[in-house]
Write an enzyme that holds these catalytic residues in place. Structure first.
Site, PDB file in Angstrom:
ATOM      1  N   HIS A 179      27.837  43.606  38.175  1.00  0.00           N
ATOM      2  CA  HIS A 179      27.390  43.485  36.780  1.00  0.00           C
ATOM      3  C   HIS A 179      26.233  42.497  36.681  1.00  0.00           C
ATOM      4  CE1 HIS A 179      29.463  39.583  35.935  1.00  0.00           C
ATOM      5  NE2 HIS A 179      30.408  40.040  36.735  1.00  0.00           N
ATOM      6  N   ASP A 233      32.120  41.729  43.512  1.00  0.00           N
ATOM      7  CA  ASP A 233      32.332  40.783  42.409  1.00  0.00           C
ATOM      8  C   ASP A 233      33.565  39.921  42.666  1.00  0.00           C
ATOM      9  OD1 ASP A 233      31.930  39.493  39.998  1.00  0.00           O
ATOM     10  OD2 ASP A 233      32.884  41.051  38.796  1.00  0.00           O
ATOM     11  N   ASP A 284      25.183  40.775  33.890  1.00  0.00           N
ATOM     12  CA  ASP A 284      25.299  39.673  32.933  1.00  0.00           C
ATOM     13  C   ASP A 284      26.004  38.474  33.567  1.00  0.00           C
ATOM     14  OD1 ASP A 284      27.654  41.343  32.928  1.00  0.00           O
ATOM     15  OD2 ASP A 284      28.390  40.177  31.230  1.00  0.00           O
ATOM     16  N   HIS A 328      31.992  30.268  35.856  1.00  0.00           N
ATOM     17  CA  HIS A 328      32.131  30.073  34.410  1.00  0.00           C
ATOM     18  C   HIS A 328      32.048  28.607  34.009  1.00  0.00           C
ATOM     19  CE1 HIS A 328      34.434  34.166  33.885  1.00  0.00           C
ATOM     20  NE2 HIS A 328      33.320  34.280  34.595  1.00  0.00           N
ATOM     21  N   ASP A 379      28.182  34.696  39.800  1.00  0.00           N
ATOM     22  CA  ASP A 379      29.087  35.694  39.235  1.00  0.00           C
ATOM     23  C   ASP A 379      28.324  36.422  38.124  1.00  0.00           C
ATOM     24  OD1 ASP A 379      31.128  37.156  38.071  1.00  0.00           O
ATOM     25  OD2 ASP A 379      32.205  35.419  37.289  1.00  0.00           O
ATOM     26  N   GLU A 426      30.068  42.643  31.176  1.00  0.00           N
ATOM     27  CA  GLU A 426      31.333  42.513  31.897  1.00  0.00           C
ATOM     28  C   GLU A 426      32.070  41.246  31.496  1.00  0.00           C
ATOM     29  OE1 GLU A 426      34.071  41.328  35.212  1.00  0.00           O
ATOM     30  OE2 GLU A 426      32.388  40.246  34.332  1.00  0.00           O
ATOM     31  N   GLU A 427      31.329  40.169  31.295  1.00  0.00           N
ATOM     32  CA  GLU A 427      31.956  38.872  31.060  1.00  0.00           C
ATOM     33  C   GLU A 427      32.577  38.739  29.673  1.00  0.00           C
ATOM     34  OE1 GLU A 427      32.593  36.949  33.292  1.00  0.00           O
ATOM     35  OE2 GLU A 427      31.063  36.898  34.845  1.00  0.00           O
TER      36      GLU A 427
END
Length: 468
Positions: free
Chosen positions: A73, A166, A75, A443, A112, A142-143
């Site tokens: 992904h 991922d 994003d 994150h 990520d 995705e996030e």
């Protein structure tokens, strides 16, 4: 370390780091990927959700090999340290290399899943590799909701194998993941005149972390703890209350300003509770700050009844690990957001489980509790889990890893959400695996990726594609 492998991947990762790509703001990076494909004369499509599919023909002599999908992904989660002036809508991510790792200057790194996308770009770019036909699938949002994968037309995917890049731990082959749903909660605001003096309580600087990866480490949840510190305070009237930054991150900060009947007694009681919390978390999350102090406030406050219902709800609702089997997290819930909105107090609960029925049952219980306390609950952003199944691609991947690196690859499932769950619901006959290099602190502004691990995993991918 095969430095050439890591240099090649980081060449493309650095290009991605120049492009703002927070979830919901992927137009520029999506167009960049389309142009990347066109510059290499590769077939490419971009849908309304800005998902990009790039097809690369098989290498000479590999035309009869099965089609392989490479998936990631585009994003990223955008979080920065307190005091940073970084603007995620326009500023590039500033990369720092230190002690064998790549990290960012005061922000999330975007490894990520920028590293996964960089792996895919490297494969698409390198005509010296040997492989069958490639379908590269790079998704959006995705996030936040897996919205890109959810809107992707999967009828155009014909791959026999899908390799998701991922995962975040070297030497682990992921073959299953949790599904998820968000329970969005709103308490409509009811105001009354303030009756008493104001107090402020705040928490910041706790470890936080990924609610899928670290939910079983029993770190402090700042929103839950805020509720614990002020629950039952006489005459409580909330002036403002906020906590958390992302629905899928364990909250590391929260604060509230509120009126109380007796400020001195309230501060004394809260300080006693702070001491209890400090003692309980001294071994697992000792480094954050907690404070209580006198405050001034001019404006509307919530009614005593509503303030009590909100705090009692936050104090009562389950947060954290729910079920774990053989060392693997099965089901959990993360109280991730507390937001003071114009017309309501908003709360987000993110539920994860490998078992869809258990995830849904847990959300039903939460919704009943919301109703009991006078709030309104709605299930959003639901996606299916990916249940483990044995397949030949797992055995081949283990064999290739051992041949390339000399040790055994561990086969496991993850409590994090992967888009494989959504894909598997439609692509039932497609065999799927997920892998990735060592990434720590995803994150969070502490996010970093190991350079040697990138080299190891890219070398593994190149060899796996040749032998499929």
């Amino acid at each position: 370390m095969d430095k050439a492998y890591s240099d090649y991947v980081f060449k493309f990762f650095r290009q991605l780091a120049e492009i703002p790509r927070e979830s919901g703001n992927e137009k520029e990076v999506s167009d960049f990927l389309v142009n990347f494909a066109k510059e290499r004369n590769l077939e490419v499509s971009q849908d309304e959700a800005l998902n990009v599919i790039i097809r690369k023909p098989a290498s000479k002599g590999y035309e009869d090999h099965p089609i392989v999908a490479l998936q990631g992904h585009m994003d990223m989660v955008c979080v920065k340290v307190e005091g940073s002036d970084h603007d995620f809508e326009k500023d590039p991510i500033k990369l720092i290399e230190e002690d064998g790792w790549i990290t960012a200057d005061g922000t999330t790194l975007g490894a990520d899943d920028g590293i996964g996308v960089a792996f895919i770009m490297a494969v698409l770019d390198d005509d010296s590799l040997k492989h069958g036909p490639i379908e590269a699938i790079i998704t959006t949002e995705e996030e936040t909701s897996m919205g890109g994968a959810g809107r992707l037309d999967l009828s155009q995917i014909t791959a026999k194998y899908l390799i998701n890049i991922d995962s975040e731990e070297e030497g682990i082959l992921t073959v299953g993941c949790a599904g998820g749903l968000d329970l969005e909660v709103n308490f409509p605001k009811e105001y009354e005149d303030s009756q008493g003096d104001f107090v402020e309580v705040g928490l910041k600087g706790f470890a936080g972390g990924h609610s899928g990866m670290e939910i079983d480490e029993f770190r402090l949840n700042a929103i839950k703890t805020l509720a614990r510190l002020i629950q039952g305070i006489d005459g409580l009237q909330i002036a403002r209350a906020n906590g958390g930054v992302k629905r899928n991150a364990i909250p590391s900060a929260a604060s509230a300003v509120f009126a109380v009947a007796n400020r001195d007694e309230a501060i004394k009681l809260i300080n006693e509770r702070i001491a209890e919390v400090r003692n309980e978390y001294k071994d697992v999350d000792p480094d954050g700050e907690i404070w209580v102090k006198e405050a001034n406030f001019v404006g509307k406050v919530l009614s005593k009844d509503l303030s009590k219902r909100i705090i009692d709800f936050l104090y009562t609702i389950h947060d954290g690990l729910y079920k774990k089997v053989d060392g693997s997290i099965v089901t959990s819930s993360n109280l991730g957001l507390l937001e003071d909105r114009e017309d309501s107090i908003f709360v987000n609960l993110m539920n994860r489980s490998e078992i869809d029925s258990q995830k849904e049952d847990w959300a039903k219980k939460q919704a009943l509790l919301v109703e009991y306390f006078g709030g309104k609950a709605e299930v959003v952003s639901e996606y299916s889990g990916w249940q483990r199944e044995d397949s030949p691609i797992i055995d081949l991947a283990k064999e290739v890893w051992k041949d390339v690196h000399g040790d055994e690859m561990e086969v496991s499932t993850t409590h994090g959400g992967l888009e494989c769950g959504l894909f598997k619901k439609t692509l039932k006959d497609t065999e799927m695996i997920s892998f990735g290099p060592d990434i720590e602190g995803a994150h969070s502004p502490a996010e970093r990726v190991n350079i040697e691990s990138v080299a190891n995993n890219y070398k593994f991918l190149v060899e796996l594609l040749e032998r499929i």
